[in-house]
Design a protein around this motif. Structure first.
Motif, short mmCIF file in Angstrom:
data_model
loop_
_atom_site.label_atom_id
_atom_site.label_comp_id
_atom_site.label_asym_id
_atom_site.label_seq_id
_atom_site.Cartn_x
_atom_site.Cartn_y
_atom_site.Cartn_z
N ALA A 188 27.81 35.71 -7.30
CA ALA A 188 27.99 35.01 -6.03
C ALA A 188 27.06 35.63 -5.00
CB ALA A 188 29.44 35.12 -5.56
N PRO A 189 26.79 34.92 -3.90
CA PRO A 189 25.86 35.44 -2.90
C PRO A 189 26.31 36.75 -2.25
CG PRO A 189 26.25 33.11 -2.53
CD PRO A 189 27.21 33.55 -3.60
N TYR A 190 27.59 37.02 -2.24
CA TYR A 190 28.12 38.22 -1.60
C TYR A 190 28.18 39.42 -2.53
CZ TYR A 190 32.32 36.19 -3.74
OH TYR A 190 33.20 35.62 -4.61
N VAL A 191 27.69 39.28 -3.76
CA VAL A 191 27.70 40.37 -4.74
C VAL A 191 26.27 40.68 -5.16
CG1 VAL A 191 28.45 41.06 -7.04
CG2 VAL A 191 29.96 39.71 -5.61
N GLY A 192 25.89 41.94 -5.02
CA GLY A 192 24.58 42.39 -5.47
C GLY A 192 24.72 43.28 -6.69
N GLU A 193 23.70 43.32 -7.51
CA GLU A 193 23.74 44.12 -8.74
C GLU A 193 23.95 45.60 -8.48
OE1 GLU A 193 20.49 43.38 -11.40
OE2 GLU A 193 20.62 41.21 -11.07
N ASP A 194 23.46 46.10 -7.35
CA ASP A 194 23.54 47.52 -7.05
C ASP A 194 24.80 47.91 -6.28
OD1 ASP A 194 21.05 47.55 -8.19
OD2 ASP A 194 19.98 47.67 -6.29
N MET A 195 25.67 46.96 -6.02
CA MET A 195 26.85 47.24 -5.20
C MET A 195 27.94 47.96 -6.00
SD MET A 195 27.12 43.64 -3.06
CE MET A 195 28.43 44.16 -1.95
N ARG A 196 28.55 48.94 -5.34
CA ARG A 196 29.71 49.61 -5.93
C ARG A 196 30.94 48.74 -5.71
NH1 ARG A 196 28.17 53.45 -2.21
NH2 ARG A 196 30.32 53.41 -1.46
N ASP A 197 32.02 49.02 -6.44
CA ASP A 197 33.25 48.24 -6.32
C ASP A 197 33.76 48.19 -4.88
OD1 ASP A 197 33.16 47.76 -9.03
OD2 ASP A 197 34.71 49.23 -9.54
N ALA A 198 33.72 49.32 -4.19
CA ALA A 198 34.21 49.36 -2.81
C ALA A 198 33.35 48.48 -1.89
CB ALA A 198 34.22 50.80 -2.30
N GLU A 199 32.06 48.41 -2.16
CA GLU A 199 31.18 47.55 -1.36
C GLU A 199 31.48 46.08 -1.61
OE1 GLU A 199 27.07 50.05 -0.85
OE2 GLU A 199 27.54 49.33 -2.87
N ILE A 200 31.74 45.74 -2.85
CA ILE A 200 32.08 44.35 -3.17
C ILE A 200 33.39 43.98 -2.50
CG2 ILE A 200 32.69 42.74 -5.03
CD1 ILE A 200 30.79 44.39 -6.86
N ALA A 201 34.38 44.85 -2.60
CA ALA A 201 35.67 44.59 -1.95
C ALA A 201 35.49 44.45 -0.43
CB ALA A 201 36.67 45.68 -2.27
N GLY A 202 34.63 45.27 0.14
CA GLY A 202 34.36 45.17 1.58
C GLY A 202 33.73 43.85 1.94
N ALA A 203 32.79 43.39 1.12
CA ALA A 203 32.14 42.09 1.37
C ALA A 203 33.13 40.95 1.21
CB ALA A 203 30.95 41.91 0.43
N VAL A 204 33.95 41.01 0.18
CA VAL A 204 34.95 39.96 -0.05
C VAL A 204 35.92 39.90 1.13
CG1 VAL A 204 36.92 39.28 -1.48
CG2 VAL A 204 34.76 39.94 -2.56
N GLY A 205 36.32 41.04 1.63
CA GLY A 205 37.25 41.10 2.75
C GLY A 205 36.72 40.48 4.03
N LYS A 206 35.43 40.26 4.08
CA LYS A 206 34.82 39.67 5.27
C LYS A 206 34.48 38.19 5.10
CE LYS A 206 32.75 44.09 6.54
NZ LYS A 206 31.49 44.84 6.63
N LEU A 207 34.81 37.62 3.94
CA LEU A 207 34.53 36.20 3.69
C LEU A 207 35.54 35.31 4.39
CD1 LEU A 207 33.64 36.38 -0.10
CD2 LEU A 207 32.08 35.86 1.79
N HIS A 208 35.24 34.03 4.43
CA HIS A 208 36.13 33.06 5.06
C HIS A 208 37.47 33.03 4.31
CE1 HIS A 208 37.67 29.44 6.84
NE2 HIS A 208 36.62 29.39 7.65
N PRO A 209 38.59 33.05 5.02
CA PRO A 209 39.90 33.07 4.35
C PRO A 209 40.15 31.86 3.45
CG PRO A 209 40.15 33.18 6.75
CD PRO A 209 38.70 33.13 6.45
N TRP A 210 39.63 30.69 3.79
CA TRP A 210 39.83 29.53 2.93
C TRP A 210 39.08 29.70 1.62
CZ3 TRP A 210 38.73 25.66 7.39
CH2 TRP A 210 39.88 25.50 8.16
N TYR A 211 37.89 30.29 1.66
CA TYR A 211 37.16 30.55 0.42
C TYR A 211 37.97 31.52 -0.45
CZ TYR A 211 33.91 32.31 -2.99
OH TYR A 211 33.33 32.69 -4.18
N LEU A 212 38.57 32.52 0.18
CA LEU A 212 39.36 33.49 -0.58
C LEU A 212 40.53 32.80 -1.28
CD1 LEU A 212 39.42 36.59 1.80
CD2 LEU A 212 37.86 36.08 -0.09
N LYS A 213 41.18 31.85 -0.63
CA LYS A 213 42.28 31.11 -1.26
C LYS A 213 41.76 30.32 -2.46
CE LYS A 213 45.82 32.14 1.29
NZ LYS A 213 46.93 32.90 0.73
N TRP A 214 40.59 29.70 -2.31
CA TRP A 214 40.01 28.94 -3.43
C TRP A 214 39.68 29.89 -4.58
CZ3 TRP A 214 35.22 29.52 -5.70
CH2 TRP A 214 34.95 28.62 -6.73
N ALA A 215 38.97 30.97 -4.30
CA ALA A 215 38.56 31.90 -5.36
C ALA A 215 39.76 32.53 -6.05
CB ALA A 215 37.65 32.99 -4.78
#
Length: 186
Positions: free
Chosen positions: A126-153
């Motif tokens: 997904a656009p918010y996930v990079g190959e070099d990102m650690r788990d905590a960075e991915i969780a941080g990026a996900v936490g900043k996404l639109h709440p409706w997208y989070l419900k869908w995902a």
């Protein structure tokens, strides 16, 4: 991501159509049930959940929203490119158990944290996930996404974990009638 299985690419336009069809089917069923019944309430709750998920797919789908596309929205800079869809996967039991253990041991874990971790661990591409990102960075990026997208995902990842192969449903098994639940996470 090594903690996933049943990885599936979801096309946002197809998801919007799928949700439209499912909402229409459930609305027709609700129209045929007794007004004020538990069955009607459960159906209307499921419809509301699916409508929220639909808004998430619309937000993510280039050219489908009424406002800015996700990749153009300055409020969500982690979504940095237009894409037609994302690849999600079901999380393995060990990953899911580790999330629960982490949440139980963290007094600062707030409401919704488990959903964020589930989506972070279940996102493969997904656009918010990079190959070099650690788990905590991915969780941080996900936490900043639109709440409706989070419900869908969250709904899609949960469906991918269904042992009945329910990857394209709303969170209930294909032949099941929705029942009244206390959660809106489907």
């Amino acid at each position: 991501m090594t903690g996933t299985f049943n990885e599936t690419h979801f096309d946002f336009a197809e998801e919007i159509d799928r949700l439209d069809d499912r909402i229409a089917d459930l609305q027709a069923e609700a129209d045929e049930t007794e007004d004020g019944s538990d069955q009607e309430a459960a159906l209307l709750e499921t419809i509301q959940t699916l409508q929220t998920q639909r808004k998430g797919a619309i937000w993510a789908c280039p050219g489908r929203g009424g406002g800015e596309d996700a990749h153009e929205d300055d409020d969500f800079p982690m979504w940095d490119e237009p894409v037609d869809g994302v690849t999600l996967g079901a999380v393995r039991a060990r990953t899911f158990a580790n999330m629960e253990n982490d949440l139980e041991s963290d007094p600062n874990a707030g409401s919704g944290t488990s959903s964020i971790l589930l989506i972070a661990d279940g996102t493969v591409e997904a656009p918010y996930v990079g190959e070099d990102m650690r788990d905590a960075e991915i969780a941080g990026a996900v936490g900043k996404l639109h709440p409706w997208y989070l419900k869908w995902a969250e709904g899609r990842i949960t469906a991918l974990m269904d042992p009945e192969g329910n990857a394209t449903s709303s969170g209930t098994s294909p032949g099941d009638k929705p029942t009244k639940t206390t959660s809106t996470e489907e």
